[in-house]
Design a protein around this motif. Structure first.
Motif, mmCIF file in Angstrom:
data_model
loop_
_atom_site.group_PDB
_atom_site.id
_atom_site.type_symbol
_atom_site.label_atom_id
_atom_site.label_comp_id
_atom_site.label_asym_id
_atom_site.label_seq_id
_atom_site.Cartn_x
_atom_site.Cartn_y
_atom_site.Cartn_z
ATOM 1 N N VAL A 1 5.563 0.075 -6.346
ATOM 2 C CA VAL A 1 5.978 1.479 -6.400
ATOM 3 C C VAL A 1 6.018 2.071 -4.993
ATOM 4 O O VAL A 1 6.982 2.767 -4.624
ATOM 5 N N THR B 1 1.472 -3.589 -8.993
ATOM 6 C CA THR B 1 2.354 -2.518 -9.467
ATOM 7 C C THR B 1 2.340 -1.358 -8.483
ATOM 8 O O THR B 1 3.382 -0.785 -8.156
ATOM 9 N N GLY B 2 1.165 -1.005 -7.992
ATOM 10 C CA GLY B 2 1.055 0.073 -7.009
ATOM 11 C C GLY B 2 1.794 -0.258 -5.729
ATOM 12 O O GLY B 2 2.486 0.597 -5.143
ATOM 13 N N SER C 1 9.055 0.730 -3.045
ATOM 14 C CA SER C 1 10.339 1.329 -3.454
ATOM 15 C C SER C 1 10.449 2.767 -2.958
ATOM 16 O O SER C 1 11.525 3.216 -2.577
ATOM 17 N N LEU C 2 9.342 3.503 -2.913
ATOM 18 C CA LEU C 2 9.377 4.854 -2.357
ATOM 19 C C LEU C 2 9.680 4.834 -0.864
ATOM 20 O O LEU C 2 10.461 5.654 -0.364
#
Length: 135
Positions: A13, A9-10, A16-17
């Motif tokens: 994220v 998940t990290g 996507s950033l």
């Protein structure tokens, strides 16, 4: 398993950033194009036809609902007028199969009507009978 899920998940994220920083930003129109097409300058065929009416009901390009402002004409007589067109002049309506009362009513409101050439933008399909405007 929980550690793997939180690690994935990290990573998702962070990816996507980073993609948000790398991908190009939105494209905007040049100032001259924006100025040319801003405000009231954008017009379509329907707007031009409505402007040509001078506040009158156009017998060739109006829907049945436009006749509501004339008591006694909506919906029966308005339907006859809309379906009986196109017209070359306002008086062509009198050649329709109108009752004596309907002819008197039309004569009463005659000055509120105009005729412009029919436009496909305002006559396409059944929009003149049911233009989708409901109370």
């Amino acid at each position: 398993m929980k550690r793997l899920l939180s690690w994935l998940t990290g990573v998702l994220v962070m990816a996507s950033l980073m993609a948000g920083l790398v991908l190009p930003s939105s494209v905007y129109a040049d100032d001259d194009l924006r100025n040319k097409y801003s405000g009231n300058e954008i017009r379509n065929i329907a707007d031009d036809k409505i402007a040509a009416r001078d506040g009158k009901v156009d017998l060739n390009n109006s829907s049945v609902r436009r006749f509501q402002q004339f008591p006694g004409m909506y919906p029966t007589m308005a339907g006859k007028i809309v379906l009986g067109g196109p017209y070359d002049s306002v008086d062509d309506v009198l050649s329709l199969d109108l009752t004596e009362r309907q002819q008197e009513l039309f004569a009463k409101y005659r000055d509120n009507f105009t005729v412009t050439p029919p436009s496909i933008a305002l006559n396409e399909g059944d929009d003149r009978i049911n233009d989708g405007q409901y109370r």
